[in-house]
Design a protein around this motif. Sequence first.
Motif, PDB file in Angstrom:
ATOM      1  N   MET A  28       0.864   9.019   0.455  1.00 51.17           N
ATOM      2  CA  MET A  28       0.339  10.233  -0.155  1.00 51.17           C
ATOM      3  C   MET A  28      -0.716  10.899   0.721  1.00 51.17           C
ATOM      4  SD  MET A  28      -0.124   8.997  -4.131  1.00 51.17           S
ATOM      5  CE  MET A  28      -0.564  10.644  -4.680  1.00 51.17           C
ATOM      6  N   PRO A  60       5.878   8.126  -3.500  1.00 55.08           N
ATOM      7  CA  PRO A  60       4.861   8.634  -4.420  1.00 55.08           C
ATOM      8  C   PRO A  60       4.796  10.150  -4.513  1.00 55.08           C
ATOM      9  CG  PRO A  60       3.831   7.820  -2.409  1.00 55.08           C
ATOM     10  CD  PRO A  60       5.280   7.456  -2.332  1.00 55.08           C
ATOM     11  N   VAL A  66       0.807  -1.232   0.000  1.00 56.80           N
ATOM     12  CA  VAL A  66       0.000   0.000   0.000  1.00 56.80           C
ATOM     13  C   VAL A  66       0.841   1.283   0.000  1.00 56.80           C
ATOM     14  CG1 VAL A  66      -2.082  -1.007   0.953  1.00 56.80           C
ATOM     15  CG2 VAL A  66      -0.318  -0.252   2.540  1.00 56.80           C
ATOM     16  N   ARG A 103       7.606  -0.609  -6.227  1.00 49.48           N
ATOM     17  CA  ARG A 103       6.959   0.379  -5.362  1.00 49.48           C
ATOM     18  C   ARG A 103       7.219   0.061  -3.892  1.00 49.48           C
ATOM     19  NH1 ARG A 103       1.856   3.262  -8.079  1.00 49.48           N
ATOM     20  NH2 ARG A 103       2.871   3.663 -10.067  1.00 49.48           N
ATOM     21  N   TRP A 148       0.470   3.877  -1.592  1.00 49.93           N
ATOM     22  CA  TRP A 148      -0.346   5.082  -1.722  1.00 49.93           C
ATOM     23  C   TRP A 148      -0.646   5.719  -0.374  1.00 49.93           C
ATOM     24  CZ3 TRP A 148      -4.822   4.362   0.953  1.00 49.93           C
ATOM     25  CH2 TRP A 148      -5.263   3.055   1.144  1.00 49.93           C
TER      26      TRP A 148
END
Length: 505
Positions: free
Chosen positions: A442, A473, A437, A465, A439
């Motif tokens: 962000m 990110p 995860v 990632r 993201w």
Amino acid sequence: MSSYTPYRSSRRDGFPRLLRAEWTRLRSARGWVLTMAASVLVTVSLGLLVAGGVRTTCVTGKGEGACPAPLVGPDGTAVKDKYYFVHQPLKGNGSITARVSDMTGQIRLPDAVPGVRNVTEGVVPWAKAGLLVRQSLKQGTPYAAVMLTGDHGVRMQYNFTHDVPGGPHNGPQWLRLTRSGDTITGYESDDGKTWDEVSTVKLAGLPETVEIGLFATSPGALWDMAKAFAQATATFDQITLQGANGSWRRDDVGVSMESDGRTPHHPGGVVESGGKLIVTGGGDIGPATVEGGMRADLMLIGGAVGMILVLVAAVMFVTAEHRRGPIGTGPPAEPQPARLLAAKAVVVGAVAFVAGLVTSGVVVPVGLAMLRANQNPIQPLTLVTELRVIVGHAALTAAAAVLALGLAALVKRAAVAIGLAIALVVVPQLLATAGLVPWLLMITPAAGFAITQSVPVFAHVDVGRSLIEGYYPLPPWAGLAVTCGYAALALGVAIVAYHRKAALA
């Protein structure tokens, strides 16, 4: 964790005096001081443990030994410069035009049967085939190229770090590259008659004679946190040159050798047939975000663990007073609760900043020195970037401490506030380190860890990632702004809540 010193000042006393009182309260709390010191010790110890344990080796024709220093491009960035090049010398101005009529390739996938190589047809998204002009065949020298990619359409790239998108074409496409002095212009066309300019760039200091021609290359296929073999094959036809009229030269630029020192490892090649050139190549021309060596931000790998202690200390500085009674419920001479909370935030933030600065100011330069002493390749690092990593870590520590303080003032229970702070700041960072995860970096306060990234993420390079691979990110300052925003929000809501409580009292 803190001793209590009653205020004997009036509400009209200045904010500086309030700050001094809070600073006295904080430094007299032995437990608080020890917790902050432990945070510094933990982060530094883990970082130096990693630095001291890394031993990078490479296999060459001379056997196994230390890896060479990273290849650097014109701006000092670590780069990859490996491709198959069919070219001619161009003296003065000129151009090359060709159609990329077909683009295929091979990709190695995880083995379905253990020990049996699983290679399939296909191209990776950033496989590249097109036209290239460069100063010389020496790796790392200035260049410009217009190309068709596996899944990103037409692009014009130059000097490794720069990328300009063209049309979203993935089928046959005409390309043209022109040189006029130091100016290189790339064009694309659907039919070879109507041309659209992709971009114009200047390559300062180009010699009178440059190399111009056709190339193909392909970065590896991503497997979680590793890359595997991939290769691209492009068919060029309708080839015309202006200013060059020699025979084609063939070079597998940057090809590596097997351990015997003679056999090329995944070599490229070219087949000439009926006016067509079928060029095969592997590697990449672009930034070396992972392969470029050890990164400075890895020295702060223990930062999340050390941050837990900072969050605990910040929470306890507030909740220790709640155990004696809510802020602002003492004798009339006590300062306004909102001003008192603001003073606590300034003091805690300042002390956390200093602790973070000591931590990063020690572990980053010392850790890098240890890596170099053990002959590990290091990603190039400018002084400005190193200072941003060091000071940025300190700013992140301060913002996280103020966030924890604000949460503690709102919920008034130490265990709940500590749990919330760790869940918001530390847990997302640990998950992202494991490649899960990402993201969350962000939208949570953990976004601020981006300020420590020492190698930028480039849009035209695919990386795993995971923080281990250097993926963030958000850009550095944007990430820190997210954390600061959360800290300001938590503190602001707590101050408003105290204002309302005081007005109702």
